[in-house]
Motif scaffolding. Structure first.
Motif, PDB file in Angstrom:
ATOM      1  N   TYR A 133       0.804  -1.231   0.000  1.00  0.00           N
ATOM      2  CA  TYR A 133       0.000   0.000   0.000  1.00  0.00           C
ATOM      3  C   TYR A 133       0.835   1.278   0.000  1.00  0.00           C
ATOM      4  CZ  TYR A 133      -3.654  -3.337   1.195  1.00  0.00           C
ATOM      5  OH  TYR A 133      -4.499  -4.415   1.191  1.00  0.00           O
ATOM      6  N   TYR A 135       3.243   4.065  -2.237  1.00  0.00           N
ATOM      7  CA  TYR A 135       3.421   4.590  -3.598  1.00  0.00           C
ATOM      8  C   TYR A 135       4.750   5.329  -3.647  1.00  0.00           C
ATOM      9  CZ  TYR A 135       2.839   7.212  -7.898  1.00  0.00           C
ATOM     10  OH  TYR A 135       3.028   7.742  -9.147  1.00  0.00           O
ATOM     11  N   ASP A 150      -3.173  -3.323  -8.799  1.00  0.00           N
ATOM     12  CA  ASP A 150      -4.290  -2.776  -9.583  1.00  0.00           C
ATOM     13  C   ASP A 150      -3.816  -1.775 -10.636  1.00  0.00           C
ATOM     14  OD1 ASP A 150      -4.985  -3.619  -6.893  1.00  0.00           O
ATOM     15  OD2 ASP A 150      -7.032  -2.996  -7.332  1.00  0.00           O
ATOM     16  N   GLU A 191      -0.571   7.166   0.489  1.00  0.00           N
ATOM     17  CA  GLU A 191      -1.715   6.799  -0.340  1.00  0.00           C
ATOM     18  C   GLU A 191      -2.584   5.696   0.246  1.00  0.00           C
ATOM     19  OE1 GLU A 191      -2.635   8.667  -2.754  1.00  0.00           O
ATOM     20  OE2 GLU A 191      -0.837   9.906  -2.559  1.00  0.00           O
ATOM     21  N   TRP A 192      -2.185   5.158   1.377  1.00  0.00           N
ATOM     22  CA  TRP A 192      -3.056   4.232   2.108  1.00  0.00           C
ATOM     23  C   TRP A 192      -3.970   5.007   3.065  1.00  0.00           C
ATOM     24  CZ3 TRP A 192      -1.575  -0.105   6.056  1.00  0.00           C
ATOM     25  CH2 TRP A 192      -2.573  -1.081   6.077  1.00  0.00           C
ATOM     26  N   PHE A 362      -4.775   4.343  -2.685  1.00  0.00           N
ATOM     27  CA  PHE A 362      -5.107   3.037  -2.118  1.00  0.00           C
ATOM     28  C   PHE A 362      -6.149   3.136  -1.005  1.00  0.00           C
ATOM     29  CE2 PHE A 362      -0.594   2.144  -3.501  1.00  0.00           C
ATOM     30  CZ  PHE A 362      -0.972   1.385  -4.600  1.00  0.00           C
ATOM     31  N   ASN A 363      -6.813   4.265  -0.923  1.00  0.00           N
ATOM     32  CA  ASN A 363      -7.854   4.435   0.090  1.00  0.00           C
ATOM     33  C   ASN A 363      -8.902   5.380  -0.475  1.00  0.00           C
ATOM     34  OD1 ASN A 363      -9.372   5.219   2.429  1.00  0.00           O
ATOM     35  ND2 ASN A 363      -7.711   4.450   3.698  1.00  0.00           N
TER      36      ASN A 363
END
Length: 395
Positions: A133, A135, A150, A191-192, A362-363
């Motif tokens: 998770y 970046y 993804d 990014e999580w 990612f969230n």
């Protein structure tokens, strides 16, 4: 639709099928302006870039002064250029030992790529360990570090030799072994949805790296330059990385990044072979001048000292039963909401009411808040009022 927007869709390569399409004609301080003169309060600072706001006078003046002297001269690392030297010296003065050698690049992605090469070259090892998770960039090397896949699966195969661990799980540290060149983690996972390390995690991670001879790379591309309440986020956790990654807020709005290490580490890029890492535009004189002014401004004002109080004000005002969770690290917050559609509805409401915000890679069910550090109390209150109103209006 304006002619400019039509041309944007026709000729500018798109990164999504639904760009925001906000046309900007000028910017100043905390605000962006559209062709009709409507002001938009920037609550994300261009995704962590404009830490001093838009067109900060010191940054603009430094760039103008450098424009009057020279622009590009030759590929990075050959000529003695004052803006690069002055910036590197000031950075080194405010970094702990042994972080005293700076390699300037153009972006955070490039900083990641340079650090990966440096770690492999210095250790002679093949494996790199990254956190799930996280970046670290979008080029093939940096994208190889990304999990889940993804956003990368369509481009496989990427780099081999990448292994993943769970951030904040000390049990996973056994995956770091004597084949590991480096472990790369974000000091605070961005990014999580703003996940801070536990009190002991980074200490245990550093100890494990030292035990097996692996290098620790801390990515502060978003977390650095005062965002979390200290100049460097790692200062809060009692460790020093072997390599530090910087970009985004570094240039005050100009493109620049860097990876920083000891001179002992960095010098391996200069021989066997020579030109171990090269860049044409890295350390561009205008970008370095702007970055120098940015760092000087952060060091000479109390903007970083104000971060924690502003963080607390956001946390107090963003209070609503539909808010599932609030996670923050200084002026950097994830406001978790029921689902992606709910978040998108709030984002659209904010934009319609003159407030720019966003979500996380990612969230997608959390709202991103990362304003310029210059935001004042009244602007915090206005931003929170619009967000709460947007939450209230969602079904």
């Amino acid at each position: 639709m304006s002619n400019l927007r039509q041309l944007f869709l026709q000729h500018v390569a798109q990164t999504s099928e639904t760009p925001l399409m906000l046309e900007i004609t000028s910017a100043e301080g905390m605000y962006l302006y559209d062709p009709e003169g409507k002001a938009y309060l920037d609550l994300i600072a261009g995704i962590g870039v404009s830490s001093l706001g838009h067109r900060h006078p010191a940054v603009v003046q430094a760039a103008k002064d450098q424009l009057d002297k020279y622009l590009h001269t030759i590929v990075y690392g050959e000529f003695v250029l004052a803006p690069q030297i002055q910036l590197a010296q000031l950075m080194a003065e405010h970094l702990p030992e042994p972080l005293d050698s700076v390699y300037f690049v153009n972006s955070g992605t490039e900083a990641t790529e340079g650090a990966m090469k440096l770690a492999k070259r210095y250790t002679g090892r093949p494996k790199i360990v990254a956190a799930r998770y996280a970046y670290h960039g979008s080029s093939q090397g940096a994208a190889s570090l990304m999990w889940p896949t993804d956003f990368t699966q369509a481009y496989h195969p990427l780099l081999p030799g990448i292994e993943h661990i769970e951030f904040n799980e000390e049990e996973d540290l056994d995956k770091i072994d004597r084949h590991t060149a480096a472990v790369i983690v974000e000091t605070v996972q961005a990014e999580w949805g703003i996940r801070r390390p536990t009190d002991t995690y980074l200490l245990r991670l550093k100890e494990r790296c030292e035990d097996v001879g692996a290098l620790l790379i801390l990515d502060e591309i978003q977390a650095g330059y005062g965002r979390t309440g200290t100049l460097w986020a790692f200062q809060q956790y009692g460790i020093v990385p072997d390599i530090l990654l910087l970009a985004k807020g570094m240039g005050g709005g100009m493109p620049i990044g860097a990876f920083v290490a000891s001179r002992e580490l960095m010098q391996v890029l200069s021989h066997n072979p020579i030109l171990g890492h090269i860049t044409t535009f890295g350390g561009h004189p205008v970008s370095c001048a702007a970055a120098l002014a940015t760092l000087q401004t952060l060091l000479s004002t109390d903007l970083i000292d104000q971060v924690k109080a502003k963080e607390q004000l956001f946390r107090e005002l963003l209070d609503h039963p539909k808010i599932v969770d609030k996670r923050s690290a200084g002026l950097w917050m994830a406001v978790e909401l029921p689902d992606f559609d709910f978040v998108q509805g709030v984002i659209r409401h904010c934009l319609a009411n003159g407030l720019v915000t966003d979500w996380f890679l990612f969230n997608s069910h959390s709202l991103r808040i990362a304003p310029p550090l210059i935001i004042n109390e009244n602007q915090v209150k206005e931003a929170c009022r619009i967000i709460i109103d947007g939450i209230e209006r969602q079904k």
